[in-house]
Every structure is written in C-alpha cells, then in structure tokens.
Design an enzyme around this catalytic site. Sequence first.
Site: not given
Length: 614
Positions: A12, A14, A53, A88-89, A158, A189, A191
């Site tokens: 994650d 991002h 992610d 998923n992002h 994830h 996934d 955080h």
Amino acid sequence: MDREIRILHTADTHLGYRQYHSEVRRQDFFKAFETVIQDAVDMQVDAVVHAGDLFDSRNPTLEDLLETMNILSRLKAVDIPFFGIVGNHESKQNTQWLDLFEEMGLAERLGKTPKLVGNTTIYGIDSVPKSKIPLYDYSGFELPDSLPENCKKLLVMHQIVQPFPYADWDCAEVLENLPFKVDAILLGDYHKYEKIKVGEEETWATYSGSTERNSASENEPRSYNIITLSGEGLEISRRTIPTRNFLFITAKIDGEEKPYEQIFSAINEHLEEIPESVVFLDISGNSDSVLSFSEIEEYLLSKGALVSKVKDARIKETLPEEVAKVAFSDPDHAVAEEIRRMSLNDGGLIVDEIIRSPDVVRSRVDEETENRLLRLIETIDFEDPDFRIEIPASPISSTDSIDPVSPINHPVSSADSVSAVSPESSADHVSPDIIENNEKPIPAVEAEKIETLDPAGETEFVAGIAGKTETFRAPVRIKNSESLNEALKKSYEAPDKVREAPDVNPEPPEPLPAFKNIGSPETFGSCETTVSSEVPEKGGERTELEDDAVNKTEKETGKLSGFGVEAGSEKEDADRIEKPAHVPDKAEKPVKQSQRKGKGKSAVPRQYNLGDYL
C-alpha cells in the site's frame, strides 16, 4: 536450513497520490517508498515483497512511472529481487504495470508458480473482487521440482481477510484449499499493522500497513515488516518509517462573543508543531456564531501549515434527530415517475429505452436509435390524425367571437378572431365546442360608417375581418334597422355559394396614394362583398382623401345589381392574388393563441406531431 533468509514485506505505497491536491504530499508518498527501498539495500535483505497497491491509480502519470523505475533500479543494482502482486487500486484488465517492470528486469510478478529465494518459495494471489471470491480456483498452484530441505512457503495476498475488520475472505478457508501448507501469509490492503495466527495450524498472518497516511484516521506510525526465516522457525518484526506530521487541534467556543479569538488562541498553543504539518482543526461548542472557514485556514497557513483543514462539529450537534435522518427512494421508481412526468411520445420513449438499456453498448446507441425510429416512422400514417397527441385548448369566451370593437379604441388582433374569408375556416376546422352547441363562430369585426347609398336606408360599413394571419377590410351593406352584429351573423349563416355578379365591367378605381395592397377579393359566407385590396398603412381616423377615394369606389361598384362581387377577368383576378399581410396596430396586445378557440385551424385542439420530433 542452510542460512537465515530475511525478506522485507511492504504494501500500500499508493505512489502518485496527490493527497489534498498537494504536490508536496505526492512527493511524500515517493519519499516513504524510497525510504523502504533504501533500508532494504542498507540491510542487504534477500528480497523485497510488495503486497499490492504499488500505485494509487491504474493510470499513473509518466512522471510517477519514471520515479518508480528509478527507485526500483537501486535494488537491481545490488541484486535484490523485487516481488509483487496486483492490488485493487492499480489493477488493469490485461497487462499490469508489474508486467512492464518485469520486462525491464526491475520486478517479478508473483502467482501460482513459486519464486524461490534460498530455501523459501513465495506464491501470490492478486486482488480478487468480493463477488468473485466464492468462484476462485485454487488449482494450478505448483511445487518446485526439487524442494530444498526444510523449505518454507509464503503466500502473498492483497485482501482483507477474517478475523480482521471489514473482511471479505476467510483466511482459514484459503489455507484449507491450498494444496500445500503455508508458513505465513503476507497481506496488503489493510493500512494498519497487524499480526495474528490463524487456522488449525496457527499460521502467521500479518499486515505491514501503508507507508504513508492515506487519511486523517490513520494516526499510527507507518511501517514495514522484516520476515526472518531460519532453522528455528519464522519471526516477524516491524520497522517504522518517518513521515510528515499530522496535527490535530481542538477549539471549543464558549459564549457568543469573540469566537475567532478563542479559535486563534487554541491554534497558538501549537505554534511549534504547525510548521510543515498537515493541520486538522475541530471546532465545537456554541453554535450561534457564524465562522469563515477560509479565514481560519488562511491563518493556519500563515503559521506554516502545509495543509489546513477545518471541521465544524457544531453543525452536527445542533441538527435535530429528524433532520439528520436520510431516506432513499427506489431509483427505478424515481426514474419511471420522471419519465411519466415528461409525457414523452413514442419516439422519445424509444430513445430513452435505448440509452438506458444495459444491452446496447455506447458505440451502438446512435445506430440502434436510428433503426428503431425509422421502423416507427414506417408504421405511421402521417395523414391520420390518430397518432397525434392532443391537448385540449381552453374554453372559448363568447365575448371573443361576437363583441364588435372600435377600430380606433379597440383594434382587432389577428390571433383574436376567426378568418371567415380564408379557406382555412371551413366547417372541417370549426371548434368542437361550437359544433356541439349548434352555433357557427361569429367573427369579431372592426367597423366604421362610410355613407348612405340610397333612400332605402342601406348603409355601407368597412368591416375589418380578423383572421389567423391577416386582416381584411371589407364594405358590407346593411339596413339601418339592423345592427352590424346581426347583419354579420345573418351573412355568415347564409349559404356558402356566392351569387355571380351581372356582366358589368366597372372601371377599376383610381389608386389611392397612402394605401397598401394586402389582399384580393374574398367572400364572407354568402354575403357578397367587395374586399378592398387596399388599406391605410396606419390606423386611426379616416382622412378626407381616404373618404373621397372610398366614395368614388362605391359609386363605381354601385352599378352592380344587388349584392355582387367585383367583376373582372380571371387574369386580372390572378394578378391581384397575393398573400395578405397583417397590419398591426400600435395598441394591439399579443394574445396567446392557445387561450382562445374558433380561429380557423387553431380551433382544432393543439396537437403535437410526432414528425416534428423526428
């Protein structure tokens, strides 16, 4: 196990997220990821595992991709493999960004085929949508041809799994369906850092947490995990990452006086922490005063805050319970009700059906609409009025049809009365209300006396017959004992056939100087009239010049026997035929045609033709 294996577990990151629309925050996410990779290089770990992610979006910018490749190249330079799965992002339909990095030698994508690090095998499962979890196929997981002694197996996912909050997949179910025993599940996934044992075998399941704060609620320190595998077993340790400070300030307003001073006083208590921080200010207390959030945010920025956010909790506190409740209506019912209210015709309903149909792809909407509408048009007989949508017109007032008005004080509008002279005013177009009462529509007129023609007492009037689009002025002879309205009614109710005039060819009248040609002789019922083809350009009282001209015209036409029309050759009549023009009067007021009936074609109820829309 020959030697100890250390694997850095992160997730994650991002990358590319412009939190609060701040470019500085976007850079913060890259700095956190860079810190993780640099720690891996400094600690000389055996591998880095990313649990999904990597990017915040499935369409990262070119700048985001270049920065990511520069950071991953540090691992390649020291021969540390980077393994990852798709979150998923960042998930795309076909080729993933990890596949691109794998082609460049910067990363390897995990799957059902194991990746070997020393005597440890690593598998991966990309993010699975909640609706597809029950259908997930566990077959296809492979084992190495020759397993090392005391081989450890890791699974990277994830997904939020049970027993963690918001779980959509049972972790124990995954362990039971795999064809081999797993020593640990490295998750992404969620955080927040977590570490528990799950299943009958008490397998470790751990979340490393995100590397940066994705929201204000993520107030714990950001971190990553170090997984240590040795002959003694498996150990999970956590390492925190320094990130930008998120500062939370609370200001309570007591009383109605000086609310800004109370808020600024609460802010000033944190002046040392504000610079370069993301500041959140919560306001509570008395709700009588109105505050400007922008002014408070500007004050925080002036004190060095990177981002300032103000939340007024007083609004929520003062809302009554019944106001705070939210009700949702059925969307299908709401759409159907709106379509009904729009009163769409057949073509409109077809277009609405095609646009909202899930079976018609967007690229085929135009083609499908055209085909359906063409088929509809082929089935319609445009000469048949049944396909029209009729809207009844408003009832007619008796004063609109029989009340004579003065040409000076009460000018007649072309939209106010029936054009009895026009062919459009036949019985086929008479208002249904008039037919039902067995009465014929009587036109409103404007009239003024001209002269007495003979001792018998016949007086000639100039009658202005107001039609749908034009105004005529016609001399009508009546007796003194009859009113103008009675004469007009008698004339209108007489037979439609016009008696022929005797073979008299009167000399054409001399042209009048200030007159304008607007029409040709017409018939008014059976009353044979001479419709003057010339009318004054301006309304008002008749001038002496006009009186002399009319008198001369009447003397010429008086040679005709009885009531007759002005005689002439067909060629002369055809030459005089031209479309009449409406001569508006200054005092004329516009009247909506839909408010009256008995006006030629407009006597039929207003209709909307489907052809107009197609």
